[in-house]
Design a protein around this motif. Structure first.
Motif, PDB file in Angstrom:
ATOM      1  N   VAL A  33      51.267 -43.049  80.473  1.00 37.45           N
ATOM      2  CA  VAL A  33      51.044 -42.113  79.367  1.00 37.45           C
ATOM      3  C   VAL A  33      50.405 -40.825  79.894  1.00 37.45           C
ATOM      4  CG1 VAL A  33      49.627 -41.712  77.314  1.00 37.45           C
ATOM      5  CG2 VAL A  33      50.932 -43.827  77.535  1.00 37.45           C
ATOM      6  N   SER A  90      52.268 -37.051  80.118  1.00 35.32           N
ATOM      7  CA  SER A  90      51.685 -36.009  79.269  1.00 35.32           C
ATOM      8  C   SER A  90      50.844 -35.018  80.063  1.00 35.32           C
ATOM      9  CB  SER A  90      50.810 -36.645  78.179  1.00 35.32           C
ATOM     10  OG  SER A  90      49.670 -37.254  78.754  1.00 35.32           O
ATOM     11  N   ARG A 108      54.081 -32.833  76.602  1.00 32.62           N
ATOM     12  CA  ARG A 108      54.796 -33.407  77.737  1.00 32.62           C
ATOM     13  C   ARG A 108      54.581 -32.589  78.999  1.00 32.62           C
ATOM     14  NH1 ARG A 108      58.642 -37.544  77.416  1.00 32.62           N
ATOM     15  NH2 ARG A 108      58.653 -37.255  79.666  1.00 32.62           N
ATOM     16  N   TRP A 168      58.198 -39.319  73.729  1.00 29.63           N
ATOM     17  CA  TRP A 168      58.230 -40.093  74.975  1.00 29.63           C
ATOM     18  C   TRP A 168      59.625 -40.229  75.556  1.00 29.63           C
ATOM     19  CZ3 TRP A 168      53.824 -39.946  77.007  1.00 29.63           C
ATOM     20  CH2 TRP A 168      52.658 -40.116  76.290  1.00 29.63           C
TER      21      TRP A 168
END
Length: 431
Positions: free
Chosen positions: A344, A348, A378, A420
């Motif tokens: 994650v 990001s 992102r 995502w």
């Protein structure tokens, strides 16, 4: 004399527009991927197609919801078109098929053209009866296709049949958190995972309902868990799980699918996750969990301090990430969960942060429910952002999280999946 062919929009979003037909295959529908896109809600995404022949063009319905009509007569099979044929698709769109013959001019050398006389077929006399026949025949086609799908692929392990029944561009929108790759090979790979874990497994089609190009199917899988299944070692227990699949079929091939199955119940049947009737000790646990304790657990996770993390997150914990994207699915240990959190951060550019919403933590017995605000952008795409609220359900034992699951609702679920995924979609700045 040379013949050319045209489609004229007589009624619809752009009346009077003339389209020269040059391609060997021209698809019509409201989806932007069609050769001829007509933005009208009465059309299916891929409604019909024109196929070039030696004589001109043939029109074929692609299992549309509202049918395709030529001169007010519904077509039930590929129909050769004649000059002047009136094509009705949906409720608000009428097209005219034209055959234009060109002749040499007499003095200037310029070509003169004439449009052949319109040939009109009889008007709609038994429309409802014919439409009912089309719907019934179309539903039977889907039933036959999916009967072969389950018997050949799932029960006889004929993986090659995916090349016959699945379109190259097939896309799956998730099934219990499984990551299914695109195309026939992706589908075959997913089924192989089940066969390796349940060699004696069989799938039955319990119900099928077809409307237009879409079919909804209720199915049941039964088998013995004798091999590893998504990280869960063989339990040698029998499982039975029912799922729902919605598939889009165009031109006799499955192009898109949505699936939902009771993966939690399946994991409980295999013993990977305790169920209430399997674990009497669940009722003996006395955990003094408070909203402050929940907040401390999240703070430990954000700190990256392993000593603090070990105080609140059990080594053998399980976690389910919602949605249908590359991060969705089950994580079966603290190490796997922390690796997910690391992914994650990587995707990001470490902008992702999860803030607890004050006063939105509930605790009852061994369980807590909290509401958090998840935000970030992102990596290498700062304009692709996410800002949603997520609910988490945590189960505690001896002051540590032993199981957790996220839940996202409404438009947030779509935003989460887009963020995502590799989709270039940019999230709006307001929500």
């Amino acid at each position: 004399m040379a013949n050319t062919f045209q489609i004229v929009i007589k009624k619809g979003p752009t009346p009077g527009q003339v389209i020269d037909l040059k391609e060997d295959e021209v698809t019509l529908g409201r989806e932007p991927g069609n050769v001829l896109t007509i933005n009208d809600k009465g059309l299916s995404r891929f409604h019909a197609r024109l196929i070039k022949t030696d004589a001109g063009y043939t029109l074929e319905d692609l299992g549309s919801k509202n049918g395709t009509f030529v001169n007010d007569t519904v077509i039930v099979s590929p129909r050769p078109l004649l000059n002047g044929d009136q094509i009705s698709i949906g409720e608000n769109v009428t097209l005219e098929f034209r055959k234009v013959s060109s002749y040499p001019g007499s003095t200037s050398g310029m070509a003169s053209s004439k449009v052949e006389e319109t040939v009109m077929l009889p008007s709609r006399a038994v429309l409802q009866d014919e439409l009912n026949k089309v719907v019934k025949a179309h539903a039977e086609e889907h039933r036959v296709l999916f009967s072969r799908w389950f018997e050949e692929l799932w029960n006889k392990k004929n993986y090659a049949i995916t090349r016959e029944l699945v379109a190259p561009e097939f896309t799956a929108h998730g099934a219990g958190g499984q990551d299914i790759k695109q195309g026939p090979d992706g589908v075959a790979g997913m089924v192989k995972v089940w066969h390796q874990a349940f060699p004696d497994g069989r799938m039955t089609m319990d119900d099928i309902i077809t409307e237009g190009e879409m079919s909804a199917i209720r199915m049941t899988f039964r088998g013995t868990h004798t091999g590893e299944f998504y990280g869960v070692p063989a339990s040698h227990k029998k499982v039975e799980v029912t799922s729902i699949g919605i598939d889009r079929v165009v031109g006799g091939k499955i192009c898109e699918g949505w699936g939902e199955l009771n993966m939690l119940g399946m994991m409980q049947q295999m013993g990977a996750i305790p169920s209430p009737d399997q674990a009497p000790q669940m009722h003996e646990i006395e955990a003094s969990i408070t909203p402050e304790h929940v907040g401390e657990a999240y703070a430990a996770l954000s700190s990256g301090d392993m000593d603090r993390i070990r105080q609140y997150w059990a080594e053998n914990m399980v976690w389910q990430v919602p949605g249908h994207n590359e991060l969705s699915g089950w994580y079966y240990s603290r190490d796997e969960f922390l690796a997910f959190m690391g992914k994650v951060g990587e995707l990001s550019d470490h902008s992702f942060h999860m803030d607890m919403i004050s006063g939105k933590v509930l605790v009852t017995g061994d369980y807590s429910v909290d509401l958090t605000r998840n935000r970030g952008h992102r990596k290498d795409a700062p304009d692709k952002t996410m800002d949603i609220e997520v609910a988490h359900v945590l189960r505690w034992r001896d002051g540590k999280v032993i199981a957790g699951k996220g839940a996202i609702f409404g438009d947030g679920a779509t935003e989460y999946d887009q963020f995502w995924s590799h989709s270039p979609a940019v999230t709006p700045s307001t929500h």
